[in-house]
Structures are given as structure tokens and as C-alpha cells.
Scaffold this motif. Structure first.
Motif, PDB file in Angstrom:
ATOM      1  N   ALA A  66       0.825  -1.208   0.000  1.00  0.00           N
ATOM      2  CA  ALA A  66       0.000   0.000   0.000  1.00  0.00           C
ATOM      3  C   ALA A  66       0.857   1.256   0.000  1.00  0.00           C
ATOM      4  O   ALA A  66       0.464   2.300  -0.538  1.00  0.00           O
ATOM      5  CB  ALA A  66      -0.931  -0.004   1.196  1.00  0.00           C
ATOM      6  N   LEU A  67       2.046   1.164   0.593  1.00  0.00           N
ATOM      7  CA  LEU A  67       2.964   2.303   0.617  1.00  0.00           C
ATOM      8  C   LEU A  67       3.805   2.409  -0.660  1.00  0.00           C
ATOM      9  O   LEU A  67       4.559   3.359  -0.833  1.00  0.00           O
ATOM     10  CB  LEU A  67       3.897   2.203   1.831  1.00  0.00           C
ATOM     11  N   GLY A  68       3.693   1.395  -1.531  1.00  0.00           N
ATOM     12  CA  GLY A  68       4.431   1.440  -2.811  1.00  0.00           C
ATOM     13  C   GLY A  68       5.687   0.603  -2.829  1.00  0.00           C
ATOM     14  O   GLY A  68       6.539   0.803  -3.695  1.00  0.00           O
ATOM     15  N   PHE A  69       5.824  -0.364  -1.900  1.00  0.00           N
ATOM     16  CA  PHE A  69       7.030  -1.189  -1.818  1.00  0.00           C
ATOM     17  C   PHE A  69       6.768  -2.604  -2.320  1.00  0.00           C
ATOM     18  O   PHE A  69       5.653  -3.123  -2.213  1.00  0.00           O
ATOM     19  CB  PHE A  69       7.529  -1.273  -0.372  1.00  0.00           C
ATOM     20  N   THR A  70       7.825  -3.227  -2.842  1.00  0.00           N
ATOM     21  CA  THR A  70       7.819  -4.651  -3.160  1.00  0.00           C
ATOM     22  C   THR A  70       9.030  -5.284  -2.470  1.00  0.00           C
ATOM     23  O   THR A  70      10.168  -4.843  -2.707  1.00  0.00           O
ATOM     24  CB  THR A  70       7.912  -4.892  -4.675  1.00  0.00           C
TER      25      THR A  70
END
Length: 536
Positions: free
Chosen positions: A27-31
Motif C-alpha cells: 500500500a505504501l508502494g514497496f515490493t
């Protein structure tokens, strides 16, 4: 921005599991691209995945976290790092900050603190990504603007503006070289079959320019080359040491374009000059070489110097070759006709300076002269009647000089066949006398009665004799002769229509115009304008 690659490192599996689940990373944009359990594994995963954010324990087996990150920093690797540790010691925090760490979190990890640190990483990475894109765009436009400026300056130089030399020199465009040569390349559009739409043309031009630019870049060791696009032409300015280099480059480009793009292209190579300030002269000669493709054929590399050397060769005059063709026709020497026609057309080309319009007119005049000479010795003037008026237009419409030669050969073969069955003996001598008289006095008032009296025949018998051996009546024959001379004056001089009418035996310009329109389909002035538009 794309998702941010995240790497987690801790020697305690329960900590790793907790880090993964503590907050919603996606959700924060991390993988999450990997998990390391010790220092060695951390190094390997960094090299493999090149993460943008690393959350790592400081104290792990096979490598201190701070030492590993310090080493990677020395190697130029620029990932963002958040350190975690169970030790609440200021020394670790200070080292972390010195290494550029975003944050230093103490175990047990607080969810709010971790989210705050992760959000901080996202903001910084987004800003850096935007800065990098801006730098890349700035570099791109600076390079593009430089290329555009150079092309504009070179365009001016090729047009003869030597004031551009100072600016080109300041931009490090001009090299020190023995020679400067310009080559001009053009697509042979007639070979494509159908006209291109604008989008297709743009794509072809883009592909062509790419091949030329890439080749010039690969050839930097052999010569300093620049591409300038002028309307439908690709102009290449080359500074070089070896005199034959432009020919080698042109042949290489020609081969690549034929092979990769399946395009027919012609390339003109200009004169090699000793200074770049004379590039305009080389460009003019390259354009002249390119225009010679009408004579040499399309899809070729044409060297201006070679064409000049060919044109300087001594040969028979046009008049001599015309006479040779007439002799071959009268002697029925069919095998000699084709080489004689080729020699005649080549000499016309040389004498007209490779000028298409002048060459076509010269060929047309030669056909008429050969026909007139045959007429004097007994061959009927009816041979070219069917298409005499359109002959010049047909010759001008030929896409190449080879097609002109083919048409001339067909006409001459027709003359040969026609002449084979014509007159002999006294009748030939008599008809030759009649035709010679008409050729000399066509501008005078010639009647059937006056002509019959000249050869001691009664008008009725003379009319029958003339039609039998020429295939047309006397009045039409006189008109044909006058119209032929009128057409020649109309196309090869600037005489007024009334002056031409007077010179070919018409007292009334209106009558002349009516006869001309009946013969050629247009009134004289309209015919002249139409022909000249077609020639430009």
C-alpha cells in the motif's frame, strides 16, 4: 514512479516475519525483493536485486551491517538504509547517520515509527527520481538543441554563408583535414510504385537518417561527418584525409539502405575541396551529380568527377552521328543502328551538359533531322504523322534517358522497315526534288498547280503521283511541313505567335492558330505554356 524495491535483513527469523507483517508495504508502494539472514547473504542480495531501500539489523553473523553498507557506498551504490538494533547506543546511531541512513530504529520496532521512516524513504526516493528525470530531459534537450543548432549552421554553410564558420569552430564541429566533400542522397520515388502518405514518408526519413547517423558515428576514425536534411535530400558533409573515402562511405550507405530498408536510393558525390569554407561548391556539384541519375539510371552512386572526365572525351559531332544513322538506314544496316543511336544520344547528353530538358529537345530535333534526310531521298513523310505532334511530349515524359533511347530505337527501326519498301530509280529522284523544293520554300505560297508545273506534270497526275508515293495528299503534306517547323520555333524560341505564323507561310495568325490547334490539340500559346510547365 514504479514500485520501490525493498530488502529486509536480520539474523532473527521472528524479526524478519514481524517486519514483513507490521505494516502494509504494498500500500505504501514497496515490493519486498529479498530477505537476508546474515551479512554475506545481504551483500549477495544487494548485488542481485539492487534494492532502493534496505532495512537491516546492524549486528549480524558474517558481517556488520554498517560495515557492509559503508563498503557498498564506496563502490558507488546509493540505496537508502534504515538501521535497526537492540542496542541503544549513540555510537551506532552516529555511524548510521554518517553513512547517510534515513533513520535508526531500536528494537522492538514501533509500527508508527516504521511507517514514518518508510514514508520518509518514499518521499526522498520520489524527489530523487524526479530530479534524475529532469536531469535526463535537460541533457536530452541540450544535446538536441546543440544538434539542431549545428545542423542549421551547416545548412547555411552549404548555401554559401561563410559567416557560420566561427560559430561552428567554437562548437568544435570543424576538424583539421586535407579534404572536404559533400554527398547528397535521395530516395528514388519512382521505384516505390505508389506515392507515400506523409506518415510513411516521415517513418522512412527517420529510418534513413538513423542509418546515416549511425554509420557516420562508426566512421569517426576515418572522417568527420555531419548530416543535414534539405527538403527531400540527405546532405552529408565529410572532412577526410583519404581522397577516395567519400566514395567508400557512399557505397557503404547505399548497400545498407538497399539491404535493411529495401529502398532504391541515388547518391551524388561532389568535388573534393581543400577547405570547409568551400563546402557550398562541393554541395552544388553533388546536386549536379545526383541529377545525372536521369541519364545513368536510378539506385546508383554517381561521382561528379568521374562524370566530368567522361564528358571531356573526344567523339564525333551530333551532325556526323545523325549522318551515320541516315547512311545505315539507307543501306539497310540494321546491326549498326543500335550502337549508332546510343552514340548519338550520349553525344547529345554530353553537348547539353547533362541537362534533361535540353537533352530531350536535342533528341527530338535529331529524330526530325534524320526523318527529313530520309524524306529527301525518297522515304515518305507519313512515317511520323500519327504521333508527330505528341512526340516531344512523349520523350519528355520518359522517366529516364534509357527509356528515351528505347523509344528512339523503336522509331528508327520503324524508319528502317518503312524505307525498305520505298521508291527507286527516276521516281525517287523526282520525289526527292519535290520534297527538297518544299523544304526550302514552305514559307512561300506553294500550290498544287505551281508544284506540278515545276516538275512538268498536269495537276491531276501530280496529285495522284504524290499521294501514291507519300500516302497523303499534297495540301496536307504542305501543312505538315509548316506545322513541324512552327512547332520547332514555338518550343525553341521566344518568338511571338504572329511572327511564327509569318515565318512558316501563314498571312493570318488566326488561320495559323486554327490549323495548329487542329494538328496538335491546343492553340500555340497554350501548347507552349503546357510544355514549359511539364519541363520545370
Amino acid at each position: 514512479m514504479e514500485t520501490i524495491k525493498l530488502l529486509l535483513a536480520d539474523d532473527e527469523p521472528v524479526i524478519l516475519r514481524g517486519l514483513k507483517k507490521l505494516i502494509a508495504w504494498e500500500a505504501l508502494g514497496f515490493t519486498i525483493v529479498g530477505e537476508a539472514n546474515d551479512g554475506q547473504e545481504l551483500c549477495e542480495l544487494i548485488r542481485t536485486h539492487e534494492p532502493q531501500l534496505i532495512i537491516s539489523d546492524i549486528s549480524m553473523p558474517d558481517g556488520n551491517g554498517i560495515d557492509i553498507i559503508a563498503e557498498l557506498n564506496e563502490q558507488g551504490y546509493c540505496a537508502k538504509v534504515i538501521f535497526i538494533s537492540a542496542f541503544q547506543e549513540f555510537g551506532y546511531a552516529r555511524q548510521a547517520i554518517q553513512l547517510g541512513a534515513l533513520d535508526y530504529l531500536v528494537k522492538p520496532i514501533n509500527k508508527h515509527q516504521l511507517e514514518k521512516a518508510a514514508a520518509k524513504a518514499v518521499t526522498i526516493l520520489q524527489e530523487e527520481s524526479a530530479d534524475e528525470r529532469n536531469k535526463e530531459m535537460l541533457t536530452y534537450y541540450e544535446k538536441k538543441n546543440r544538434s539542431t543548432t549545428i545542423e542549421q549552421l551547416l545548412d547555411g554553410l552549404l548555401d554559401g554563408d561563410k559567416k557560420t564558420l566561427d560559430a561552428l569552430s567554437q562548437m568544435d564541429v570543424i576538424a583539421i583535414s586535407r579534404f572536404t566533400t559533400v554527398c547528397v542522397l535521395e530516395i528514388d520515388e519512382n521505384s516505390t510504385g505508389t506515392p507515400w502518405e506523409e506518415r510513411e514518408r516521415n517513418l522512412v526519413n527517420f529510418a534513413l537518417s538513423n542509418i546515416i547517423r549511425e554509420t557516420l558515428e562508426q566512421e569517426r576514425n576515418a572522417g568527420n561527418g555531419w548530416l543535414v536534411q534539405k527538403e527531400a535530400c540527405f546532405v552529408i558533409l565529410i572532412q577526410h584525409e583519404q581522397r577516395d573515402y567519400p566514395l567508400q562511405l557512399a557505397n557503404d550507405l547505399h548497400r545498407k539502405i538497399n539491404s535493411y530498408l529495401k529502398l532504391s536510393v541515388s547518391c551524388g558525390i561532389g568535388l573534393s575541396v581543400t577547405g570547409i569554407e568551400e563546402a557550398a561548391a562541393s554541395c552544388r556539384s553533388a546536386l549536379k551529380a545526383l541529377n545525372i541519375k536521369y541519364f545513368t539510371g536510378m539506385n546508383q552512386v554517381i561521382c561528379y568527377e568521374e562524370q566530368c572526365a567522361r564528358n571531356s572525351l573526344e567523339d564525333k559531332s551530333i551532325a556526323e552521328l545523325q549522318s551515320d544513322v541516315v547512311k545505315a538506314l539507307t543501306a539497310q544496316q540494321k546491326q549498326q543502328l543500335q550502337p549508332l543511336i546510343r552514340q548519338l544520344l550520349e553525344q547529345i547528353r554530353i553537348q547539353t551538359g547533362d541537362n534533361r530538358n535540353l537533352a530531350v529537345t536535342g533528341v527530338y530535333n535529331s529524330i526530325l533531322i534524320i526523318h527529313q534526310e530520309l524524306a529527301k531521298i525518297g522515304s515518305g513523310m507519313e512515317l511520323l504523322q500519327a504521333d508527330h505532334g505528341a512526340l516531344l511530349e512523349k520523350l519528355a515524359a520518359c522517366p529516364s534517358y534509357t527509356d528515351v533511347a528505347r523509344m528512339v530505337e523503336e522509331i528508327v527501326v520503324e524508319m528502317l522497315q518503312h524505307f525498305a519498301g520505298k521508291l527507286s530509280g527516276k521516281e525517287r529522284v523526282l520525289l526527292t526534288k519535290i520534297k527538297a523544293y518544299i523544304e526550302e520554300h514552305y514559307a512561300s505560297h506553294i500550290t498544287l498547280e505551281s508544284m506540278a508545273a515545276l516538275v512538268y506534270m498536269n495537276p491531276y497526275y501530280f496529285s495522284s503521283f504524290f499521294k501514291k508515293h507519300t500516302g497523303q495528299n499534297f495540301k496536307n503534306y504542305i501543312t505538315e511541313v509548316r506545322m513541324r517547323h512552327a512547332l520547332k520555333l514555338l518550343l525553341e524560341s521566344d518568338l511571338m505567335v504572329y511572327e511564327i505564323a509569318d515565318r512558316v507561310g501563314y498571312n493570318h495568325v488566326r488561320h495559323f492558330s486554327d490549323m495548329f490547334k487542329k494538328r496538335f490539340g491546343k492553340v500555340p500559346q497554350e501548347y507552349r505554356q503546357c510544355f514549359r510547365r511539364h519541363q520545370t
